[in-house]
Design an enzyme around this catalytic site. Structure first.
Site, PDB file in Angstrom:
ATOM      1  CD  GLU A  44      -2.962  -0.706  -0.217  1.00  0.00           C
ATOM      2  OE1 GLU A  44      -3.088   0.447  -0.659  1.00  0.00           O
ATOM      3  OE2 GLU A  44      -3.475  -1.692  -0.784  1.00  0.00           O
ATOM      4  CE1 TYR A 125      -7.424   3.955  -2.092  1.00  0.00           C
ATOM      5  CE2 TYR A 125      -5.305   3.209  -1.254  1.00  0.00           C
ATOM      6  CZ  TYR A 125      -6.332   3.101  -2.165  1.00  0.00           C
ATOM      7  OH  TYR A 125      -6.290   2.135  -3.135  1.00  0.00           O
ATOM      8  CG  ASP A 143      -7.775   5.512  -5.248  1.00  0.00           C
ATOM      9  OD1 ASP A 143      -8.907   5.223  -5.692  1.00  0.00           O
ATOM     10  OD2 ASP A 143      -6.752   4.899  -5.584  1.00  0.00           O
TER      11      ASP A 143
END
Ligand code: SF4
Length: 347
Positions: A44, A125, A143
């Site tokens: 991520e 996020y 996003d």
């Protein structure tokens, strides 16, 4: 609004279609094959602002060198930065390093999105991605990709000031669509749909698993969504120095507290040396874009005069690095490329 409510009312069918497609068609990626919390966190961080194809070799090398939180927490910062070299946005590497140290030190391990957001480098996020995938938390990732999908699904006609405003607008809808699903799978399916089908230009509506739920597709206008004000790009010019002395190249080390360049080497700017080279000494002109800046960097050859050598010796941020040992310092991505090109070009 009406379209959002309509989509939420059809949520179960939407999830079934999306998830079945994801199970059958998702790309095989190393952080998905044998998932772990650590792999999810590393992937991520690396995937922020960066394409999967670029991340893959970095991810594999990183896992070989730093296989878990313990190894990452104990690694020296120079090693962490070197493994990140070329991936850009280096604050991600520094934050990931600090996160591992905080995670190892934490007596109670974080689990919810709110707890993860206490850690370095974790925004809404990333917190939603990590906790939904690793702990099944019902938090939606939102996003630019997810905004694009949702704006098209509901045919949202509002003009957004910027991406941040659009993310805020669509978060309630994204959260509503996660309910009742496997949240990790749902979020990954949305990300995959945005990356491979609902593309910014020429979305592949013919093969889209949720085409039957899409208002923009029904109207034949997917390209019109989302509506975002165009970014204002500012032009910037920077003059750089190429100065060699006894087989060494002069580089500048970014200050430890610098936001973008901490711990990274670049060619110095002419202002670092207090000089104004003439046009005749222009070696190369390179261009790069950083956020909203389009930067033109002109690189000038500068001779190391006695006065200049004295000035360089007084500045702790300026370093002479042997040309044969350039791979031992961490250069910013564009400067690594440009220096490599300029050295290759002279054979
Ligand atoms: Fe995107 Fe087309 Fe699918 Fe709508 S139908 S979500 S525009 S790919």
């Amino acid at each position: 609004m009406a379209n959002s409510e309509n989509l939420i009312a059809r949520r179960a069918g939407f999830q079934t279609a999306l998830h079945a497609w994801y199970r059958a068609h998702h790309r095989k990626l190393p952080w998905r094959d044998t998932p772990s919390l650590y792999k999810t966190v590393v992937s991520e961080f690396m995937l922020q602002q960066t394409q999967v194809a670029t991340v893959l070799p970095y991810f594999n090398r990183w896992l070989r060198e730093l296989p878990d939180f313990v190894a990452l927490a104990a690694a020296p910062e120079t090693k962490v930065m070197k493994l990140w070299e070329g991936l850009g946005y280096y604050s991600r590497a520094r934050n990931l390093h600090k996160l591992a140290q905080a995670y190892i030190a934490a007596p109670a391990k974080p689990r919810t999105p709110a707890e993860w957001r206490e850690l370095p480098g974790i925004g809404p996020y990333t917190a939603a991605a990590i906790t939904s995938i690793s702990f099944g938390e019902p938090a939606a990732v939102v996003d630019g990709n997810v905004v694009r999908i949702l704006a098209r699904l509901v045919g949202e006609g509002r003009l957004f000031r910027d991406g941040t405003e659009a993310v805020k607008h669509f978060t309630p809808l994204a959260d509503a669509l996660v309910i009742g699903s496997n949240p990790g799978e749902h979020n990954q399916a949305m990300m995959e749909l945005g990356a491979t089908v609902c593309l910014r230009a020429n979305p592949m509506c013919l093969v889209c698993p949720v085409a039957g739920f899409c208002a923009a597709r029904a109207a034949g206008t997917p390209d019109k969504f989302p509506r975002l004000k165009p970014k204002v790009i500012e032009q910037k010019a920077v003059a750089r120095v190429w100065c060699e002395h006894h087989g060494r190249l002069l580089l500048r080390l970014g200050h430890a507290k610098a936001k973008r360049l901490a711990g990274l080497h670049e060619l110095p700017e002419t202002s670092d040396l207090g000089i104004k080279p003439g046009a005749k000494s222009l070696l190369a002109v390179k261009r790069r874009t950083i956020t909203r800046f389009a930067i033109t960097e002109s690189i000038y050859v500068v001779k190391p005069t006695a006065a200049l050598l004295k000035r360089i010796a007084r500045d702790a941020a300026l370093e002479w690095v042997p040309l044969k040992q350039l791979d031992q310092v961490t250069l910013s991505g564009p400067h690594k490329r440009w220096i490599g090109d300029l050295l290759d070009g002279r054979g």
